[in-house]
Design a protein around this motif. Sequence first.
Motif, PDB file in Angstrom:
ATOM      1  N   ASP A  50     -23.849  22.713  13.113  1.00 55.71           N
ATOM      2  CA  ASP A  50     -22.385  22.712  13.068  1.00 55.71           C
ATOM      3  C   ASP A  50     -21.755  23.377  14.289  1.00 55.71           C
ATOM      4  O   ASP A  50     -20.653  23.001  14.703  1.00 55.71           O
ATOM      5  CB  ASP A  50     -21.871  23.414  11.805  1.00 55.71           C
ATOM      6  N   ASP A  52     -22.255  22.995  17.200  1.00 58.86           N
ATOM      7  CA  ASP A  52     -22.080  22.042  18.296  1.00 58.86           C
ATOM      8  C   ASP A  52     -20.974  21.027  18.023  1.00 58.86           C
ATOM      9  O   ASP A  52     -20.705  20.167  18.861  1.00 58.86           O
ATOM     10  CB  ASP A  52     -23.398  21.305  18.568  1.00 58.86           C
ATOM     11  N   ARG A  53     -20.305  21.132  16.877  1.00 60.45           N
ATOM     12  CA  ARG A  53     -19.221  20.197  16.565  1.00 60.45           C
ATOM     13  C   ARG A  53     -18.028  20.470  17.487  1.00 60.45           C
ATOM     14  O   ARG A  53     -17.739  21.617  17.819  1.00 60.45           O
ATOM     15  CB  ARG A  53     -18.771  20.347  15.113  1.00 60.45           C
ATOM     16  N   PHE A  56     -15.434  23.684  17.262  1.00 62.11           N
ATOM     17  CA  PHE A  56     -16.013  24.699  16.385  1.00 62.11           C
ATOM     18  C   PHE A  56     -15.419  26.074  16.683  1.00 62.11           C
ATOM     19  O   PHE A  56     -15.275  26.476  17.829  1.00 62.11           O
ATOM     20  CB  PHE A  56     -17.538  24.768  16.553  1.00 62.11           C
ATOM     21  N   TRP A  74     -13.769  23.463  12.415  1.00 68.70           N
ATOM     22  CA  TRP A  74     -13.925  22.570  13.555  1.00 68.70           C
ATOM     23  C   TRP A  74     -12.878  21.485  13.474  1.00 68.70           C
ATOM     24  O   TRP A  74     -12.092  21.434  12.528  1.00 68.70           O
ATOM     25  CB  TRP A  74     -15.319  21.956  13.600  1.00 68.70           C
ATOM     26  N   THR A  76     -11.747  17.822  12.727  1.00 74.37           N
ATOM     27  CA  THR A  76     -12.180  16.678  11.929  1.00 74.37           C
ATOM     28  C   THR A  76     -12.204  15.439  12.825  1.00 74.37           C
ATOM     29  O   THR A  76     -11.195  15.122  13.462  1.00 74.37           O
ATOM     30  CB  THR A  76     -11.229  16.434  10.746  1.00 74.37           C
ATOM     31  N   PRO A  77     -13.338  14.744  12.870  1.00 72.96           N
ATOM     32  CA  PRO A  77     -13.426  13.582  13.762  1.00 72.96           C
ATOM     33  C   PRO A  77     -12.670  12.368  13.246  1.00 72.96           C
ATOM     34  O   PRO A  77     -12.268  12.305  12.094  1.00 72.96           O
ATOM     35  CB  PRO A  77     -14.935  13.301  13.818  1.00 72.96           C
ATOM     36  N   ASP A 109     -14.367  24.798   7.180  1.00 72.92           N
ATOM     37  CA  ASP A 109     -15.549  24.340   6.458  1.00 72.92           C
ATOM     38  C   ASP A 109     -16.049  25.357   5.455  1.00 72.92           C
ATOM     39  O   ASP A 109     -16.304  25.019   4.313  1.00 72.92           O
ATOM     40  CB  ASP A 109     -16.672  24.002   7.439  1.00 72.92           C
TER      41      ASP A 109
END
Length: 193
Positions: A50, A52-53, A56, A74, A76-77, A109
């Motif tokens: 995580d 690396d998201r 972050f 992080w 949200t994509p 998260d």
Amino acid sequence: MVTVVEPVSARRLLACAQDVRAVYLDAFSGAPWAEGPAHADAYLRRLAADVDRPGFTAALAVDGNAVVGWATAWTTPRPFPTDRCHPRISAALGEQRTAEWLCGAREVDELAVAAHARDAGLGGRLLHAVTADRSDGRCWLLTSVRATGALAFYERAGWTQATHPAPAGAGHAAFLGPRHPARTAVFPPGRRA
């Protein structure tokens, strides 16, 4: 001693992995989570990825040398994730609201505080530490509707419940942060646009 809450780098958070694991077990071993050592170990493996998201961010609550809480978040994509509980949130909000309200927003998260350190405002301080720098206020999170203490905490912290699962006591609820521009567009339970 005074407990310090501060944003930390991914490297610092991972250096405290065993302390994070201990708080995880303390926070999530009881109802409604009932998570044990295997869940805590799985969380540490997930956390290692995580960090690396995109977007972050993390914060620790430290009392002396002891970690008593942490939070991670992080960006949200886009497209919206299809893992974990995300599909249920997307189904509850609908595709358009999900894309507009959640994609590209700061997703909190995890947030955990050790039992002995609760009721001192640490949860709110950790939540603030991982969301305050978001200038547009677009922050959100999800939690189990069975976690009545968490639901009440987020409401007290000014977060707005955006999804209202069935009243059977199962499912997850998404909350929009206190400065999220869509807060005023949220419909009360039982009513949809």
